[in-house]
Design an enzyme around this catalytic site. Structure first.
Site, mmCIF file in Angstrom:
data_model
loop_
_atom_site.group_PDB
_atom_site.id
_atom_site.type_symbol
_atom_site.label_atom_id
_atom_site.label_comp_id
_atom_site.label_asym_id
_atom_site.label_seq_id
_atom_site.Cartn_x
_atom_site.Cartn_y
_atom_site.Cartn_z
ATOM 1 N N ASP A 24 5.995 1.578 6.414
ATOM 2 C CA ASP A 24 6.529 2.160 5.177
ATOM 3 C C ASP A 24 7.987 1.738 4.968
ATOM 4 O O ASP A 24 8.714 1.486 5.934
ATOM 5 C CB ASP A 24 6.423 3.689 5.271
ATOM 6 C CG ASP A 24 6.525 4.354 3.914
ATOM 7 O OD1 ASP A 24 6.497 3.646 2.890
ATOM 8 O OD2 ASP A 24 6.641 5.590 3.881
ATOM 9 N N HIS A 41 7.883 -6.372 0.107
ATOM 10 C CA HIS A 41 6.571 -6.652 0.708
ATOM 11 C C HIS A 41 6.562 -8.046 1.342
ATOM 12 O O HIS A 41 5.947 -8.249 2.390
ATOM 13 C CB HIS A 41 5.465 -6.524 -0.341
ATOM 14 C CG HIS A 41 5.327 -5.132 -0.879
ATOM 15 N ND1 HIS A 41 5.307 -4.027 -0.070
ATOM 16 C CD2 HIS A 41 5.209 -4.663 -2.148
ATOM 17 C CE1 HIS A 41 5.181 -2.924 -0.815
ATOM 18 N NE2 HIS A 41 5.127 -3.302 -2.083
ATOM 19 N N LEU A 135 -5.213 -10.174 21.818
ATOM 20 C CA LEU A 135 -4.795 -9.000 21.051
ATOM 21 C C LEU A 135 -5.807 -8.762 19.931
ATOM 22 O O LEU A 135 -6.181 -9.706 19.221
ATOM 23 C CB LEU A 135 -3.402 -9.240 20.453
ATOM 24 C CG LEU A 135 -2.875 -8.169 19.486
ATOM 25 C CD1 LEU A 135 -2.584 -6.865 20.225
ATOM 26 C CD2 LEU A 135 -1.600 -8.636 18.779
HETATM 27 C C1 FPP Z 1 4.652 0.633 2.242
HETATM 28 O O1 FPP Z 1 5.963 0.460 1.715
HETATM 29 C C2 FPP Z 1 3.997 -0.648 2.341
HETATM 30 C C3 FPP Z 1 2.848 -0.991 1.714
HETATM 31 C C4 FPP Z 1 2.093 -0.092 0.825
HETATM 32 C C5 FPP Z 1 2.276 -2.327 1.858
HETATM 33 C C6 FPP Z 1 2.380 -2.893 3.238
HETATM 34 C C7 FPP Z 1 2.209 -4.340 3.108
HETATM 35 C C8 FPP Z 1 2.875 -5.264 3.834
HETATM 36 C C9 FPP Z 1 3.761 -4.947 4.968
HETATM 37 C C10 FPP Z 1 2.741 -6.680 3.479
HETATM 38 C C11 FPP Z 1 1.367 -7.221 3.549
HETATM 39 C C12 FPP Z 1 0.763 -7.110 4.888
HETATM 40 C C13 FPP Z 1 -0.174 -7.970 5.351
HETATM 41 C C14 FPP Z 1 -0.851 -7.652 6.628
HETATM 42 C C15 FPP Z 1 -0.542 -9.208 4.652
HETATM 43 P P1 FPP Z 1 6.280 1.106 0.308
HETATM 44 O O2 FPP Z 1 6.024 0.093 -0.730
HETATM 45 O O3 FPP Z 1 5.522 2.373 0.158
HETATM 46 O O4 FPP Z 1 7.819 1.375 0.444
HETATM 47 P P2 FPP Z 1 8.620 2.586 -0.180
HETATM 48 O O5 FPP Z 1 8.120 3.841 0.495
HETATM 49 O O6 FPP Z 1 10.034 2.280 0.207
HETATM 50 O O7 FPP Z 1 8.394 2.590 -1.658
#
Ligand code: FPP
Length: 252
Positions: A24, A41, A135
């Site tokens: 997150d 992201h 892994l």
């Molecule tokens: C949460 O941060 C993150 C996500 C909903 C997406 C996670 C995706 C990635 C790390 C990239 C893609 C991963 C792969 C495996 C290809 P948020 O957007 O909720 O952040 P915020 O809470 O600060 O708004």
């Protein structure tokens, strides 16, 4: 069969055998830098790469990452599209490297709403890495813990319609065989970055006895040093699984 922690007390080691992470804080990482959320992201993918390498080196056997929840479809269309493109690009670019590193990749969740290209890449990546043992990397995509329990229950009833007349025969060990991560032991350690302290419908069945670690770092800033800090904290935990401290001290 990998038994539930409510049925058997698992062995505990200094390094978690199974680490589950909610990644997150990508959006806030970007906003703080006056960048679009999507830039967060993109940096999040780099942090995924670092985490996979660090966990492999430290002897973690199962790493499970929450990449997209069933609730994330509620985000702005532009952000959802970028995340889908990122999944596709990451699979296209990273699978060879993961394969060379001995990583077995699996994607869990309801994949049916994903575009055909993404579904094909997922299938190909899983097949290509199926023989790897270093892994076990699982990406949870369009995943929800409640969805998982429900789909397990439905598949169990489909396979064993006789159980509708014999509900007492349904027990934990039977149901867990139908959960989407039935191949993995339950997580020893759960990490959530980004300062929030909740499970957000991640592995709700499997986290029953997991140690929960919350970090204020945003996911793009979470690297090997931060993973080591989480593991140091994990080593201080007394995992009792319902027993007393005296019993834990006496265990062979
Ligand atoms: C949460 O941060 C993150 C996500 C909903 C997406 C996670 C995706 C990635 C790390 C990239 C893609 C991963 C792969 C495996 C290809 P948020 O957007 O909720 O952040 P915020 O809470 O600060 O708004």
């Amino acid at each position: 069969m990998l038994r539930s922690t409510t049925l058997a007390v698992p062995e505990c080691a200094d390094v978690p055998r199974h680490l589950a992470i909610i990644m997150d804080g990508n959006g806030r990482w970007a906003t703080k830098r006056f960048l679009p959320r999507t830039a967060g992201h993109v940096r999040g993918v780099q942090a995924v790469r670092r985490a996979v390498e660090a966990c492999g080196r430290r002897g973690v056997e199962y790493l499970t990452l929450f990449a997209f929840s069933s609730e994330n479809w509620r985000r702005p269309q532009e952000e959802v599209s970028l995340l889908m493109r990122l999944f596709i690009q990451t699979l296209e670019k990273e699978v060879s490297k993961l394969n060379d590193q001995g990583v077995r990749l699996r994607i869990v969740g309801d994949l049916s709403p994903f575009e055909p290209r993404l579904q094909e890449l997922i299938q190909a990546a899983e097949q290509r890495t199926a023989h790897n043992t270093t892994l076990n990397l699982t990406i949870a995509a369009n995943y929800g813990g409640r969805w998982d329990i429900l789909q397990a229950f439905r598949r169990l009833l489909q396979a064993r319609p006789d159980l509708a007349n014999d509900p007492q025969a349904v027990d934990e060990s039977l149901l867990t065989q139908y959960l989407s991560m039935s191949y993995a032991p339950e997580p020893d350690l759960f990490i959530r970055t980004g300062g929030e302290q909740r499970i957000s419908n991640f592995l709700v069945w499997q986290l029953a006895y997991t140690e929960l670690y919350f970090s204020d770092d945003f996911w793009p800033d979470f690297g090997p040093k931060e993973i080591d800090a989480a593991f140091d904290w994990y080593r201080t935990r007394e995992r009792r699984f319902g027993r007393t401290s005296a019993q834990v001290a006496q265990q062979p």
